[in-house]
Enzyme design. Structure first.
Site, PDB file in Angstrom:
ATOM      1  N   LYS A  28      51.923  47.686  28.554  1.00  0.00           N
ATOM      2  CA  LYS A  28      50.499  47.941  28.253  1.00  0.00           C
ATOM      3  C   LYS A  28      50.216  49.417  27.996  1.00  0.00           C
ATOM      4  CE  LYS A  28      48.712  43.733  29.214  1.00  0.00           C
ATOM      5  NZ  LYS A  28      47.795  42.941  28.411  1.00  0.00           N
ATOM      6  N   SER A  75      41.794  43.727  35.948  1.00  0.00           N
ATOM      7  CA  SER A  75      42.227  44.116  37.279  1.00  0.00           C
ATOM      8  C   SER A  75      43.743  44.205  37.302  1.00  0.00           C
ATOM      9  CB  SER A  75      41.733  43.126  38.333  1.00  0.00           C
ATOM     10  OG  SER A  75      42.181  41.832  38.008  1.00  0.00           O
TER      11      SER A  75
END
Lengths: 326, 326
Positions: free
Chosen positions: A65, A90
């Site tokens: 990511k 989250s």
């Protein structure tokens, strides 16, 4: 693809050609690790083919990511950078945006459910992200993110359905193909679709004939169904151990997937856990459940991969060591 | 060193010069992985220096022991090879000798206590080692090994106190120095002393000025005491989580250590567990407790390593995933 053309409901991004991918890779390089490609004789024996693991679990903040987050932020205007960015996550993207923002010296607002585990909050705080809590439902998250966009003039960055994020994620498969140019197949997990779409783009531009296949938990098989129906399908529930794959495809990445990915393999929870344990035990790597999904898919359809050269993107290694499924 | 000369109780091996180490490395290369050297910004920050991890947990059978086992077996005569080898170990060396023997197509008798965990027996059987069970004490092990030497004409190979094993273990540090030639220090765990001695030889021949430091659990600090007294000391008990480091130095490796290693750092059980968890969490690597001892030592004496370039040999990754200390 025919479906897409007929329905014409999604538009493809303009600037996703080969030159753009090369430029993106050059731009993100200073901020990411070129993660290693590892192999295991024993896993090759078990799988009856040659597997090349691209280890994004060794990436900064522990997941691929980081690539998309850096690229998205780099592509903001100076004015946008001044006002900072906001995302709701989250998981790994929360950490990625926080760390990328820290590197590029901008503010990052992370909307998180108030009941998110403290360890995830700590990770974001550690990278200097600003946590904004909300109720634990998607609507509340979106409202809170929109509020920050309005009040702070911050730019919203979606974890997977964003052209610059997709382009950033393409760099992992690009590096893999630079090290192993003769891959027959690359397998990636599919959750929000950013990694799968980015990988498909890299395979298209940087290999001669490498097929890209997605791997998905049976319990959240929205991508499998979307590829069949030609439109974005949704999950009724999100009950899977592969916590990174509970999300849905979006209108930015789905057209790329529809055009370039022919197959998605679904696996059971048990198959995911077994593949995860195999990698921990035999490859001595800490990988998160989502990362085990492609290997589980390969093992499930072993006969289709026989003697082939198969790349697998190990998406990340962020896992609670005190709560392992084995 | 002065002590050694004065007492003259141990003789050094003849053929441990630079050329020999180069030859050994060439000989073992086809049978081992050149394991990667990994770094972590976060660990560098925590340690306040630059740490280069030589990852023998990614080695075949999961530990550096493969190097010594292969070299020892390669150096047998044809006649010796015909009759096979024997060792007593229930740990990594048992697996290493089994796998090395499988590669070189000879018989390997592994003397193991009858109460050894089934998972360790299975690992040996998996590599086609022949398990010979004995009572669970050192005397019984030695008697059983001697019996096999007599009855089968098999050659006994000691896990650490054997010149060819020491030479084999030297190849890990040699590879590390080939990748990172400017290391100030290399830290290795010390148990039987084979890895520490081999590393000291490689540092002597393949670096300009690299110091080698041993790291040892406080609970089994025989090597620390041996280095102080100039003669081999023993442990009264072997209670440490670092199960690979419960053994003693021997007369083949101790002279090398005495001559080339100036310092051994001792760490507590808690420090070992904390360092182990740090590597699992932050580097996403499965390492066994023994492998965490050098990092624990570095963290304990941080001030002495400030801004230095420190190599750490991660000795192995064989650990029971269902019985973690955190």
């Amino acid at each position: 693809m025919p479906l897409l053309k007929k329905e014409n409901q999604y538009s493809k991004a303009n600037n996703m050609d080969k030159e753009t991918l090369i430029q993106v890779h050059n731009n993100v390089k200073p901020y990411i690790h070129e993660t290693p490609v590892l192999t295991s004789e024993l896993i090759n024996e078990i799988c009856d083919c040659h597997v090349y693991f691209k280890c994004e679990n060794f990436q900064k903040m522990g997941a691929f990511k980081m690539r998309g987050a850096i690229n998205a932020i780099q592509n903001l205007t100076s004015k946008q950078k001044e006002n900072g960015v906001v995302t709701h996550s989250s998981g790994n993207f929360a950490q990625a945006i926080s760390l990328a923002s820290k590197y590029l010296n901008i503010k990052a607002y992370i909307v998180m459910p108030e009941n998110a585990p403290q360890v995830k909050k700590d990770a974001v705080l550690n990278y200097q992200g600003i946590i904004v809590e909300c109720k634990s439902n998607i609507k509340a998250r979106e409202i809170e993110a929109e509020r920050i966009v309005k009040n702070e003039n911050a730019t919203f960055i979606h974890p997977s359905n964003d052209d610059q994020v997709i382009l950033g994620q393409s760099t992992s498969a690009k590096e893999l193909l630079e090290k192993q140019s003769d891959l027959d197949i690359i397998l990636t997990p599919v959750g929000g679709g950013g990694l799968l779409a980015g990988t498909a783009l890299s395979a298209k531009y940087f290999s001669s004939n490498c097929e890209v296949i997605g791997a998905e938990p049976e319990n959240v098989d929205d991508a499998y169904r979307s590829l069949k129906s030609g439109k974005i399908e949704y999950n009724k529930n999100t009950s899977t151990i592969a916590d990174g794959l509970r999300t849905n495809l979006g209108d930015r990445n789905f057209p790329i997937i529809l055009e370039n990915v022919k197959k998605i393999i679904r696996v059971s929870e048990e198959e995911i856990i077994n593949a995860m344990k195999l990698v921990w035990e035999r490859m001595k790597m800490v990988i998160e459940p989502s990362s085990a999904v492609p290997l589980a898919a390969l093992l499930k359809e072993k006969q289709n991969f026989k003697n082939k050269k198969v790349g697998i993107i190990i998406s990340g290694g962020n896992v609670d060591l005190t709560n392992l499924p084995f």
